[in-house]
Design a protein around this motif. Structure first.
Motif, PDB file in Angstrom:
ATOM      1  N   ALA A   1       0.834  -1.207   0.000  1.00  0.00           N
ATOM      2  CA  ALA A   1       0.000   0.000   0.000  1.00  0.00           C
ATOM      3  C   ALA A   1       0.868   1.255   0.000  1.00  0.00           C
ATOM      4  N   ARG A   2       1.934   1.230   0.789  1.00  0.00           N
ATOM      5  CA  ARG A   2       2.848   2.375   0.815  1.00  0.00           C
ATOM      6  C   ARG A   2       3.585   2.503  -0.521  1.00  0.00           C
ATOM      7  N   SER A   3       3.946   1.369  -1.125  1.00  0.00           N
ATOM      8  CA  SER A   3       4.591   1.399  -2.443  1.00  0.00           C
ATOM      9  C   SER A   3       3.690   2.069  -3.465  1.00  0.00           C
ATOM     10  N   LEU A   4       2.438   1.648  -3.494  1.00  0.00           N
ATOM     11  CA  LEU A   4       1.493   2.220  -4.445  1.00  0.00           C
ATOM     12  C   LEU A   4       1.257   3.695  -4.163  1.00  0.00           C
ATOM     13  N   GLU A   5       1.266   4.088  -2.902  1.00  0.00           N
ATOM     14  CA  GLU A   5       1.079   5.495  -2.551  1.00  0.00           C
ATOM     15  C   GLU A   5       2.254   6.345  -3.051  1.00  0.00           C
ATOM     16  N   TYR A   6       3.493   5.861  -2.878  1.00  0.00           N
ATOM     17  CA  TYR A   6       4.648   6.589  -3.414  1.00  0.00           C
ATOM     18  C   TYR A   6       4.515   6.753  -4.932  1.00  0.00           C
ATOM     19  N   PHE A   7       4.127   5.666  -5.589  1.00  0.00           N
ATOM     20  CA  PHE A   7       3.972   5.677  -7.046  1.00  0.00           C
ATOM     21  C   PHE A   7       2.885   6.663  -7.466  1.00  0.00           C
ATOM     22  N   ARG A   8       1.774   6.653  -6.765  1.00  0.00           N
ATOM     23  CA  ARG A   8       0.656   7.560  -7.067  1.00  0.00           C
ATOM     24  C   ARG A   8       1.076   9.010  -6.869  1.00  0.00           C
ATOM     25  N   VAL A   9       1.751   9.290  -5.779  1.00  0.00           N
ATOM     26  CA  VAL A   9       2.195  10.658  -5.489  1.00  0.00           C
ATOM     27  C   VAL A   9       3.150  11.162  -6.570  1.00  0.00           C
ATOM     28  N   TYR A  10       4.084  10.315  -6.964  1.00  0.00           N
ATOM     29  CA  TYR A  10       5.055  10.714  -7.993  1.00  0.00           C
ATOM     30  C   TYR A  10       4.359  10.977  -9.327  1.00  0.00           C
ATOM     31  N   LEU A  11       3.474  10.056  -9.745  1.00  0.00           N
ATOM     32  CA  LEU A  11       2.806  10.234 -11.033  1.00  0.00           C
ATOM     33  C   LEU A  11       1.803  11.385 -11.005  1.00  0.00           C
ATOM     34  N   ASN A  12       1.269  11.690  -9.837  1.00  0.00           N
ATOM     35  CA  ASN A  12       0.392  12.851  -9.728  1.00  0.00           C
ATOM     36  C   ASN A  12       1.159  14.128 -10.065  1.00  0.00           C
ATOM     37  N   PHE A  13       2.404  14.213  -9.597  1.00  0.00           N
ATOM     38  CA  PHE A  13       3.248  15.349  -9.974  1.00  0.00           C
ATOM     39  C   PHE A  13       3.633  15.286 -11.447  1.00  0.00           C
ATOM     40  N   LEU A  14       4.029  14.101 -11.898  1.00  0.00           N
ATOM     41  CA  LEU A  14       4.548  13.973 -13.257  1.00  0.00           C
ATOM     42  C   LEU A  14       3.476  14.251 -14.312  1.00  0.00           C
ATOM     43  N   GLN A  15       2.214  13.988 -13.984  1.00  0.00           N
ATOM     44  CA  GLN A  15       1.168  14.267 -14.963  1.00  0.00           C
ATOM     45  C   GLN A  15       1.117  15.756 -15.310  1.00  0.00           C
ATOM     46  N   HIS A  16       1.370  16.611 -14.327  1.00  0.00           N
ATOM     47  CA  HIS A  16       1.347  18.055 -14.599  1.00  0.00           C
ATOM     48  C   HIS A  16       2.508  18.458 -15.500  1.00  0.00           C
ATOM     49  N   VAL A  17       3.646  17.768 -15.335  1.00  0.00           N
ATOM     50  CA  VAL A  17       4.789  18.009 -16.222  1.00  0.00           C
ATOM     51  C   VAL A  17       4.469  17.509 -17.622  1.00  0.00           C
ATOM     52  N   ALA A  18       3.923  16.294 -17.700  1.00  0.00           N
ATOM     53  CA  ALA A  18       3.640  15.691 -19.004  1.00  0.00           C
ATOM     54  C   ALA A  18       2.639  16.513 -19.813  1.00  0.00           C
ATOM     55  N   PHE A  19       1.636  17.064 -19.124  1.00  0.00           N
ATOM     56  CA  PHE A  19       0.607  17.856 -19.811  1.00  0.00           C
ATOM     57  C   PHE A  19       0.924  19.352 -19.796  1.00  0.00           C
ATOM     58  N   ARG A  20       2.164  19.672 -19.400  1.00  0.00           N
ATOM     59  CA  ARG A  20       2.688  21.043 -19.462  1.00  0.00           C
ATOM     60  C   ARG A  20       1.892  22.034 -18.613  1.00  0.00           C
ATOM     61  N   ASN A  21       1.384  21.546 -17.495  1.00  0.00           N
ATOM     62  CA  ASN A  21       0.740  22.434 -16.523  1.00  0.00           C
ATOM     63  C   ASN A  21       1.812  22.886 -15.536  1.00  0.00           C
ATOM     64  N   TRP A  22       2.700  23.773 -16.006  1.00  0.00           N
ATOM     65  CA  TRP A  22       3.905  24.107 -15.265  1.00  0.00           C
ATOM     66  C   TRP A  22       3.619  24.724 -13.902  1.00  0.00           C
ATOM     67  N   GLN A  23       2.632  25.603 -13.829  1.00  0.00           N
ATOM     68  CA  GLN A  23       2.355  26.273 -12.555  1.00  0.00           C
ATOM     69  C   GLN A  23       1.870  25.279 -11.510  1.00  0.00           C
TER      70      GLN A  23
END
Length: 248
Positions: free
Chosen positions: A54-76
């Motif tokens: 569960a903690r592994s999946l949470e780390y993964f979710r948190v990281y990809l939540n940030f990365l999605q904004h980078v991927a979709f160029r939502n820089w702010q």
């Protein structure tokens, strides 16, 4: 465990949720990514995973939540969410699997943040974080991020380690060809031993628009500065980009 819920082991969790979520983001498929992301949130709170998974999946979710904004160029939004993401990936793990996940994605987060200008990752700190991961704990995505960082900072030591890793363990599949050739060219460029035939092989290994953008942004300035881009190679790169654009 809640009634009617499937019990997940590590392999099933990666195959059924984590890999598809990462792949959806790589394809910039926002709807599919959000669907997997929501499932991840639900599974974390379901009680259907061990504390470690569960903690592994949470780390993964948190990281990809940030990365999605980078991927979709939502820089702010990426800039606003970075501090919380960083803090979350420094929270204590719950076992060996989540500890590995935390080490992997904290390093990748810091590399992305450095590339975006959000927080500098000094070379010595990078090497310290990198050293906490063994060969066996690294995967293709990890080598991609670390080798890009090392090339930008002209860190031949890390590029050499990555190159040796791929020599030993690289997949012979066609979709791995670009990563292998790219590392080979990075190694030769930093040693100033690259030849035009190595650059030609790199251009011929390009399979996606993302590959082409990376070559143009990261490698091309060094290729040109070393006088390796002749007219024939320039036309080859132009044809490659044109063909990829036609497929899009």
């Amino acid at each position: 465990m809640k009634a009617g819920m499937q019990q997940y082991n590590r392999a099933q969790l990666y195959a059924d949720l984590m890999d598809p979520m990462a792949e959806a983001l790589n394809r910039l498929d926002a709807d599919e990514f959000r669907s997997h992301f929501t499932r991840a949130e639900q599974l974390i709170s379901s009680g259907n995973l061990s504390a470690d998974m569960a903690r592994s999946l949470e780390y993964f979710r948190v990281y990809l939540n940030f990365l999605q904004h980078v991927a979709f160029r939502n820089w702010q939004i990426a800039e606003e969410t970075y501090p919380e993401t960083r803090s979350s990936l420094l929270e204590p793990s719950s076992g060996p699997e989540s500890d590995l996940m935390r080490r992997r994605y904290y390093l990748q987060l810091r590399i992305v943040a450095d590339n975006m200008g959000l927080e500098v990752l000094p070379l010595e700190e990078f090497r310290e974080l990198f050293s906490t991961l063994s060969f066996q704990e690294m995967h293709a995505e990890q080598w991609y991020f670390t080798s890009n960082f090392a090339f930008r900072y002209r860190d031949l030591e890390t590029i050499t380690r990555a190159y040796e890793q791929f020599l030993l363990y690289r997949d012979e599949a066609d979709d791995e060809l670009f990563q292998w050739v790219r590392l080979s060219v990075m190694y030769r460029l930093l040693r100033e031993e690259a030849l035009p035939r190595h650059i030609e092989k790199l251009f011929l290994s390009i399979r996606t628009a993302a590959n082409a953008r990376e070559v143009e942004a990261l490698l091309m300035p060094e290729i040109e500065s070393q006088g390796l881009l002749n007219e024939e190679l320039r036309k080859l790169m132009e044809r490659t980009v044109s063909q990829l654009e036609q497929r899009a």
